[in-house]
Design a protein around this motif. Sequence first.
Motif, PDB file in Angstrom:
ATOM      1  N   VAL A  68       0.838  -1.198   0.000  1.00  0.00           N
ATOM      2  CA  VAL A  68       0.000   0.000   0.000  1.00  0.00           C
ATOM      3  C   VAL A  68       0.872   1.247   0.000  1.00  0.00           C
ATOM      4  O   VAL A  68       1.787   1.367   0.828  1.00  0.00           O
ATOM      5  CB  VAL A  68      -0.921   0.013   1.230  1.00  0.00           C
ATOM      6  CG1 VAL A  68      -1.864   1.216   1.190  1.00  0.00           C
ATOM      7  CG2 VAL A  68      -1.716  -1.283   1.316  1.00  0.00           C
ATOM      8  N   SER A  69       0.595   2.156  -0.915  1.00  0.00           N
ATOM      9  CA  SER A  69       1.333   3.416  -0.928  1.00  0.00           C
ATOM     10  C   SER A  69       0.751   4.362   0.106  1.00  0.00           C
ATOM     11  O   SER A  69      -0.383   4.215   0.538  1.00  0.00           O
ATOM     12  CB  SER A  69       1.253   4.057  -2.315  1.00  0.00           C
ATOM     13  OG  SER A  69      -0.075   4.473  -2.588  1.00  0.00           O
ATOM     14  N   GLY A  70       1.542   5.361   0.484  1.00  0.00           N
ATOM     15  CA  GLY A  70       1.030   6.342   1.426  1.00  0.00           C
ATOM     16  C   GLY A  70       1.678   6.222   2.791  1.00  0.00           C
ATOM     17  O   GLY A  70       1.958   5.111   3.240  1.00  0.00           O
ATOM     18  N   SER A  71       1.880   7.340   3.405  1.00  0.00           N
ATOM     19  CA  SER A  71       2.628   7.367   4.661  1.00  0.00           C
ATOM     20  C   SER A  71       1.761   7.118   5.873  1.00  0.00           C
ATOM     21  O   SER A  71       2.281   7.023   6.984  1.00  0.00           O
ATOM     22  CB  SER A  71       3.333   8.717   4.810  1.00  0.00           C
ATOM     23  OG  SER A  71       2.374   9.764   4.829  1.00  0.00           O
ATOM     24  N   ILE A  72       0.440   7.002   5.695  1.00  0.00           N
ATOM     25  CA  ILE A  72      -0.424   6.823   6.851  1.00  0.00           C
ATOM     26  C   ILE A  72      -1.065   5.447   6.856  1.00  0.00           C
ATOM     27  O   ILE A  72      -2.143   5.255   7.384  1.00  0.00           O
ATOM     28  CB  ILE A  72      -1.494   7.925   6.938  1.00  0.00           C
ATOM     29  CG1 ILE A  72      -2.332   7.962   5.648  1.00  0.00           C
ATOM     30  CG2 ILE A  72      -0.866   9.262   7.213  1.00  0.00           C
ATOM     31  CD1 ILE A  72      -3.525   8.904   5.755  1.00  0.00           C
ATOM     32  N   PHE A  73      -0.375   4.483   6.250  1.00  0.00           N
ATOM     33  CA  PHE A  73      -0.896   3.116   6.193  1.00  0.00           C
ATOM     34  C   PHE A  73      -1.251   2.617   7.577  1.00  0.00           C
ATOM     35  O   PHE A  73      -2.243   1.906   7.749  1.00  0.00           O
ATOM     36  CB  PHE A  73       0.158   2.201   5.555  1.00  0.00           C
ATOM     37  CG  PHE A  73      -0.141   0.733   5.693  1.00  0.00           C
ATOM     38  CD1 PHE A  73       0.497  -0.048   6.651  1.00  0.00           C
ATOM     39  CD2 PHE A  73      -1.070   0.129   4.864  1.00  0.00           C
ATOM     40  CE1 PHE A  73       0.235  -1.398   6.777  1.00  0.00           C
ATOM     41  CE2 PHE A  73      -1.343  -1.228   4.972  1.00  0.00           C
ATOM     42  CZ  PHE A  73      -0.692  -1.990   5.928  1.00  0.00           C
TER      43      PHE A  73
ATOM     44  N   ASN B 206       4.375  -1.202   5.032  1.00  0.00           N
ATOM     45  CA  ASN B 206       3.109  -0.790   4.400  1.00  0.00           C
ATOM     46  C   ASN B 206       2.464  -1.963   3.662  1.00  0.00           C
ATOM     47  O   ASN B 206       1.996  -1.818   2.517  1.00  0.00           O
ATOM     48  CB  ASN B 206       3.334   0.363   3.414  1.00  0.00           C
ATOM     49  CG  ASN B 206       3.383   1.708   4.098  1.00  0.00           C
ATOM     50  OD1 ASN B 206       3.624   1.790   5.301  1.00  0.00           O
ATOM     51  ND2 ASN B 206       3.172   2.777   3.343  1.00  0.00           N
ATOM     52  N   THR B 207       2.436  -3.113   4.314  1.00  0.00           N
ATOM     53  CA  THR B 207       1.961  -4.326   3.652  1.00  0.00           C
ATOM     54  C   THR B 207       1.000  -5.083   4.559  1.00  0.00           C
ATOM     55  O   THR B 207       1.226  -5.169   5.778  1.00  0.00           O
ATOM     56  CB  THR B 207       3.148  -5.227   3.267  1.00  0.00           C
ATOM     57  OG1 THR B 207       4.022  -4.507   2.394  1.00  0.00           O
ATOM     58  CG2 THR B 207       2.674  -6.476   2.547  1.00  0.00           C
ATOM     59  N   VAL B 208      -0.035  -5.625   3.952  1.00  0.00           N
ATOM     60  CA  VAL B 208      -0.965  -6.500   4.650  1.00  0.00           C
ATOM     61  C   VAL B 208      -0.924  -7.867   3.973  1.00  0.00           C
ATOM     62  O   VAL B 208      -0.757  -7.953   2.748  1.00  0.00           O
ATOM     63  CB  VAL B 208      -2.391  -5.908   4.675  1.00  0.00           C
ATOM     64  CG1 VAL B 208      -2.942  -5.704   3.267  1.00  0.00           C
ATOM     65  CG2 VAL B 208      -3.327  -6.751   5.509  1.00  0.00           C
TER      66      VAL B 208
END
Length: 113
Positions: free
Chosen positions: A24-29, A76-78
């Motif tokens: 997932v991109s983005g700094s607020i993951f 940033n990964t699920v």
Amino acid sequence: QVQLVESGGGLVQPGGSLRLSCAVSGSIFSIYTMGWYRRAPGKQRELVAVITSGGQTNYADSVKGRFTISRDNAKNTVYLQMNSLKPEDTAVYYCGVVGTGYWGQGTQVTVSS
């Protein structure tokens, strides 16, 4: 804009395992509640598993005890670990940010002998 990219799908025999990943991109993951969904042929999309920012999880009855959702906020990964796979698990699997319109492109999982 949030971008999600799934990977890890494929063909597996009944009883086998797969692990799906969603970057997932983005700094607020870390604040997102993340979900894994699936859509089987001819069926509506269903929620498979959810994980909150605090790590609480919830599962569809059909996958409880077989699937495990987890997250790595540093990456940033699920993830979705799928064990004891059944033919009825065959579907396109998507990850999404719960409560938003952000989805990945999906990854195909086929369980067949």
